[in-house]
Design an enzyme around this catalytic site. Structure first.
Site, PDB file in Angstrom:
ATOM      1  N   GLU A   1      64.797   1.137  84.348  1.00 41.32           N
ATOM      2  CA  GLU A   1      65.605   0.710  85.637  1.00 41.32           C
ATOM      3  C   GLU A   1      66.818   1.906  85.844  1.00 41.32           C
ATOM      4  O   GLU A   1      66.863   2.043  87.165  1.00 41.32           O
ATOM      5  CB  GLU A   1      66.208  -0.546  85.414  1.00 41.32           C
ATOM      6  CG  GLU A   1      65.275  -1.653  85.024  1.00 41.32           C
ATOM      7  CD  GLU A   1      64.750  -1.758  83.668  1.00 41.32           C
ATOM      8  OE1 GLU A   1      64.597  -0.661  83.114  1.00 41.32           O
ATOM      9  OE2 GLU A   1      64.561  -2.782  83.145  1.00 41.32           O
TER      10      GLU A   1
ATOM     11  N   LEU B   1      39.994  15.335  66.565  1.00 38.24           N
ATOM     12  CA  LEU B   1      40.612  13.939  67.128  1.00 38.24           C
ATOM     13  C   LEU B   1      42.197  14.085  67.962  1.00 38.24           C
ATOM     14  O   LEU B   1      43.090  13.307  68.069  1.00 38.24           O
ATOM     15  CB  LEU B   1      41.233  12.904  65.932  1.00 38.24           C
ATOM     16  CG  LEU B   1      40.065  12.622  65.005  1.00 38.24           C
ATOM     17  CD1 LEU B   1      40.737  11.851  63.790  1.00 38.24           C
ATOM     18  CD2 LEU B   1      39.112  11.792  65.662  1.00 38.24           C
TER      19      LEU B   1
HETATM   20  N1  LIG Z   1      61.665   0.397  77.904  1.00 43.14           N
HETATM   21  C1  LIG Z   1      62.497  -0.315  78.626  1.00 43.14           C
HETATM   22  C2  LIG Z   1      63.201  -1.455  77.918  1.00 43.14           C
HETATM   23  N2  LIG Z   1      62.799  -1.717  76.413  1.00 43.14           N
HETATM   24  C3  LIG Z   1      63.645  -2.622  75.805  1.00 43.14           C
HETATM   25  O1  LIG Z   1      64.631  -1.959  75.205  1.00 43.14           O
HETATM   26  C4  LIG Z   1      64.538  -1.916  73.493  1.00 43.14           C
HETATM   27  C5  LIG Z   1      64.647  -0.647  73.004  1.00 43.14           C
HETATM   28  O2  LIG Z   1      66.093  -0.350  73.254  1.00 43.14           O
HETATM   29  P1  LIG Z   1      66.662   1.127  72.918  1.00 43.14           P
HETATM   30  O3  LIG Z   1      66.329   1.375  71.555  1.00 43.14           O
HETATM   31  O4  LIG Z   1      68.283   0.830  73.007  1.00 43.14           O
HETATM   32  O5  LIG Z   1      66.138   2.051  74.056  1.00 43.14           O
HETATM   33  C6  LIG Z   1      62.932  -2.475  73.568  1.00 43.14           C
HETATM   34  O6  LIG Z   1      62.830  -3.089  71.978  1.00 43.14           O
HETATM   35  C7  LIG Z   1      62.896  -3.256  74.722  1.00 43.14           C
HETATM   36  O7  LIG Z   1      63.425  -4.459  74.655  1.00 43.14           O
HETATM   37  N3  LIG Z   1      63.994  -2.238  78.437  1.00 43.14           N
HETATM   38  C8  LIG Z   1      64.236  -2.203  79.743  1.00 43.14           C
HETATM   39  O8  LIG Z   1      65.169  -2.756  79.987  1.00 43.14           O
HETATM   40  N4  LIG Z   1      63.744  -1.123  80.355  1.00 43.14           N
HETATM   41  C9  LIG Z   1      62.806   0.021  79.867  1.00 43.14           C
HETATM   42  O9  LIG Z   1      62.359   0.580  80.426  1.00 43.14           O
HETATM   43 ZN   LIG Z   2      66.929  -1.312  79.480  1.00 38.30          ZN
END
Ligand SMILES: Nc1c(N[C@@H]2O[C@H](COP(=O)(O)O)[C@@H](O)[C@H]2O)[nH]c(=O)[nH]c1=O
Ligand SMILES: [Zn+2]
Ligand SMILES: NC(=O)C1=CN([C@@H]2O[C@H](COP(=O)(O)OP(=O)(O)OC[C@H]3O[C@@H](n4cnc5c(N)ncnc54)[C@H](OP(=O)(O)O)[C@@H]3O)[C@@H](O)[C@H]2O)C=CC1
EC number: 3.5.4.26
Length: 404
Positions: free
Chosen positions: A86, A242
């Protein structure tokens, strides 16, 4: 709009757009929401296998200034998991995000993790509407992202193209819900149901069962996986590398894992020799004092030699898949591609740890010297259900999914 289903291309490049964005030719409404979410899902798939413990999320920013929806930004979670989709899409859109709609495959995060919450970023950017496919099971988020958006007066719709969204995020969702990686077991079967031959001497290479079209497909499966796993029997017999060897995708090789209770992995093997470039984990078990048939000094020397080459020797019981898989999940590995051999495939099936079964059947027959596959196309027992079939040159792929 030409929805992109090319998960291998750079998703941002797939959305090359001018300052006016990409016309979709759609009228706003439920059909447009579904089509745009399909596009967000395709964009999100672009970094599968690259975002480690984070899901590979897709986000589109779409404006409708009266002439129908226009995609003004598209982004996918960055390699390594951050920045999230986002914030990147909002940065691309700039001021044009004000009053626009965001299509996101996963609920925007609400937690202060490594980055500030995406829900906050969407609010600050003046987004008017957020369309979500899947609600995030992460306990730090789980509905809070949606609540934050609604409290800020943003209109939020959830569950759009949910089944497809769940499928795209299946690895992440399996790890969050079951505490283990999503497991795909892939086997190549001869026409008579064999996966190899006992007639070949060690190191003579593997029997050619399937052709180049199947090979290409398996390479793409590897690209999208966080880790690939085989038993030491396969390594001793075939000396496989692999890795991903598709031109341009060589840097997308997953972590390679070998179940190797007696640490038989040779420092001369291709796996060990390439470990500095692409990680290798040997799940080597812990030596007990009554392991009379194993020379502990020899094992220690091998462990030292392997470690010097960059192999991680993990003292974890490779027979306890029920413990090993959660341990791999806790390292952030969400998708595991198991490529054999027979004993390893049997262990995963017996432990109920296979979510998807891919059976490639080739045209050669192997005969009485063959190593029988534990499963054969058309004879796969419950709880698996045949979901699709596809030809790859002379080979046939049958896909089976575990049913709940
Ligand atoms: N990749 C993704 C999300 N991933 C969310 O963020 C968590 C990881 O947070 P952090 O370790 O702070 O990066 C992951 O478990 C999931 O809940 N969220 C989003 O808004 N947008 C994203 O593109
Ligand atoms: Zn996020
Ligand atoms: N056609 C195909 O799709 C494929 C075919 N093959 C073929 O399969 C053959 C090798 O199969 P196979 O001999 O069964 O060997 P595997 O590759 O399945 O390795 C089995 C060995 O791995 C070790 N191991 C450790 N933990 C486990 C566990 N949880 N489950 C199973 N094994 C474990 C054991 O050795 P230890 O006791 O020392 O720990 C075991 O003997 C080769 O001929 C190869 O060419 C291989 C891959 C794919």
């Amino acid at each position: 709009m030409t929805p992109s289903d090319d998960t291998h291309a750079d998703p941002a490049a797939a959305h090359a757009r001018g300052s006016s964005g990409v016309e979709t030719g759609l009228a706003s409404g439920a059909e447009a929401d579904a089509r745009l979410m399909a596009e967000a899902i395709a964009v999100g798939a672009g970094h599968l296998g690259l975002t480690a413990s984070n899901p590979s999320v897709g986000c589109l920013i779409v404006r409708d200034d009266g002439a129908g929806p226009r995609i003004i930004a598209a982004a996918v979670t960055a390699p390594g998991g951050r920045p999230h989709a986002e914030t990147q899409a909002l940065a691309q859109a700039g001021e044009a995000a004000r009053g626009a709609t965001a299509y996101v495959t996963l609920e925007p995060c609400s937690h202060h993790g490594h980055t500030a919450p995406c829900a906050e970023a969407l609010i600050r950017a003046g987004i008017a509407r957020v369309v979500i496919s899947v609600v995030d099971p992460d306990t730090r988020v789980s509905g809070r992202g949606i609540a934050m958006l609604r409290e800020a007066g943003i209109s939020v719709e959830t569950g759009v193209l949910e089944a497809r969204g769940e499928r795209a995020l299946e690895a992440y969702l399996t790890r969050k819900r079951l505490g283990r990686p999503h497991v795909t077991l892939k086997l190549a079967l001869s026409r008579d149901g064999m996966i190899g031959s006992r007639a070949l001497a060690v190191g003579q290479g593997q029997v050619a069962i399937t052709g180049p079209e199947s090979w290409d497909h398996v390479q793409h499966l590897r690209v999208r996986s966080d880790a690939i796993l085989v038993g030491i029997g396969t390594v001793v017999a075939d000396d496989p590398e692999l890795t991903v060897r598709l031109p341009g995708l060589e840097d997308r090789s997953p972590v390679r894992i070998v179940l190797d209770g007696n640490l038989r992995l040779s420092p001369d093997s291709k796996l060990a020799r390439t470990a500095a470039r692409v990680p290798v984990i040997a799940v080597a078990g812990v030596l007990s004092p009554d392991d009379g048939d194993v020379d502990p000094h020899g094992r220690q020397a091998r462990a030292d030699a392997l470690s010097a080459l960059g192999v991680e020797v993990l003292e974890w019981d490779p027979r306890r898949l029920d413990l090993l898989l959660p341990a791999l999940a806790s390292r952030g590995l969400s998708s595991l591609l198991v490529e054999g051999g027979a004993r390893t495939a049997t262990s995963f099936l017996d432990a109920g740890m296979v979510d998807r079964l891919l059976l490639f059947t080739g045209s050669p027959t192997i005969g009485a010297q063959g190593i029988a596959s534990p499963v054969r196309s058309g004879l796969v027992p419950a709880p698996f259900m045949h979901t699709s079939g596809e030809a790859f040159g002379p080979d046939h792929l049958d896909i089976y999914e575990r049913t709940p």
